[in-house]
Design a protein around this motif. Structure first.
Motif, PDB file in Angstrom:
ATOM      1  N   GLN A  31      38.573  35.839  30.145  1.00 40.03           N
ATOM      2  CA  GLN A  31      37.145  36.072  29.951  1.00 40.03           C
ATOM      3  C   GLN A  31      36.920  37.303  29.066  1.00 40.03           C
ATOM      4  O   GLN A  31      36.032  37.295  28.206  1.00 40.03           O
ATOM      5  N   LEU A  32      37.723  38.324  29.290  1.00 41.18           N
ATOM      6  CA  LEU A  32      37.610  39.540  28.479  1.00 41.18           C
ATOM      7  C   LEU A  32      37.903  39.238  27.014  1.00 41.18           C
ATOM      8  O   LEU A  32      37.177  39.692  26.126  1.00 41.18           O
ATOM      9  N   ALA A  60      28.752  38.073  29.535  1.00 39.38           N
ATOM     10  CA  ALA A  60      30.174  37.700  29.589  1.00 39.38           C
ATOM     11  C   ALA A  60      31.002  38.809  30.227  1.00 39.38           C
ATOM     12  O   ALA A  60      31.886  38.547  31.043  1.00 39.38           O
ATOM     13  N   TYR A  61      30.719  40.056  29.870  1.00 37.97           N
ATOM     14  CA  TYR A  61      31.432  41.176  30.492  1.00 37.97           C
ATOM     15  C   TYR A  61      31.095  41.280  31.980  1.00 37.97           C
ATOM     16  O   TYR A  61      31.970  41.530  32.802  1.00 37.97           O
ATOM     17  N   GLU A  62      29.838  41.091  32.316  1.00 39.91           N
ATOM     18  CA  GLU A  62      29.418  41.169  33.719  1.00 39.91           C
ATOM     19  C   GLU A  62      30.032  40.054  34.555  1.00 39.91           C
ATOM     20  O   GLU A  62      30.206  40.210  35.761  1.00 39.91           O
ATOM     21  N   ALA A  63      30.364  38.928  33.946  1.00 38.88           N
ATOM     22  CA  ALA A  63      30.925  37.789  34.667  1.00 38.88           C
ATOM     23  C   ALA A  63      32.395  37.968  35.029  1.00 38.88           C
ATOM     24  O   ALA A  63      32.936  37.212  35.835  1.00 38.88           O
ATOM     25  N   ILE A  64      33.035  38.971  34.470  1.00 38.55           N
ATOM     26  CA  ILE A  64      34.446  39.215  34.786  1.00 38.55           C
ATOM     27  C   ILE A  64      34.524  39.683  36.235  1.00 38.55           C
ATOM     28  O   ILE A  64      33.823  40.627  36.619  1.00 38.55           O
ATOM     29  N   ALA A  72      38.019  46.898  34.443  1.00 32.79           N
ATOM     30  CA  ALA A  72      37.840  48.286  33.986  1.00 32.79           C
ATOM     31  C   ALA A  72      37.470  48.338  32.505  1.00 32.79           C
ATOM     32  O   ALA A  72      36.567  49.080  32.110  1.00 32.79           O
ATOM     33  N   GLN A  73      38.134  47.535  31.703  1.00 32.07           N
ATOM     34  CA  GLN A  73      37.822  47.512  30.273  1.00 32.07           C
ATOM     35  C   GLN A  73      36.435  46.915  30.041  1.00 32.07           C
ATOM     36  O   GLN A  73      35.687  47.381  29.180  1.00 32.07           O
TER      37      GLN A  73
END
Length: 86
Positions: A31-32, A60-64, A72-73
């Motif tokens: 996902q990242l 997309a970042y929030e869905a990780i 963390a990234q």
């Protein structure tokens, strides 16, 4: 006694197999990578941080998953984007 020994070996084998397989279940890095590709695309095209196109990247970042090693990234990128958006 050999039956107990066989059961113990089987149990240990299954435990080890589970430990080897479970790290592969982390979808966060995939996902990242997808979010990073979109991030890079928008940066290269010079899309301003307040443009609605960034909403997709932020989502997309929030869905990780929070327990992912990639989280963390993702959090670092989210902090940067939120600061740029004001």
């Amino acid at each position: 006694m050999s039956t107990t020994s066989s059961r113990n070996r089987l149990a240990v084998g299954l435990l080890l197999l589970g430990l080897l397989v479970s790290p592969g279940c982390d979808e966060g890095p995939k996902q990242l990578a997808q979010a990073e590709a979109r991030y890079t695309d928008l940066i290269q095209r010079g899309v301003p941080p307040r443009d609605p196109a960034w909403d997709e990247v932020i989502a997309a970042y929030e869905a990780i998953p929070k327990d992912s090693k990639a989280r963390a990234q993702a959090e670092q990128r989210l902090e940067t984007l939120r600061a740029l958006r004001g």
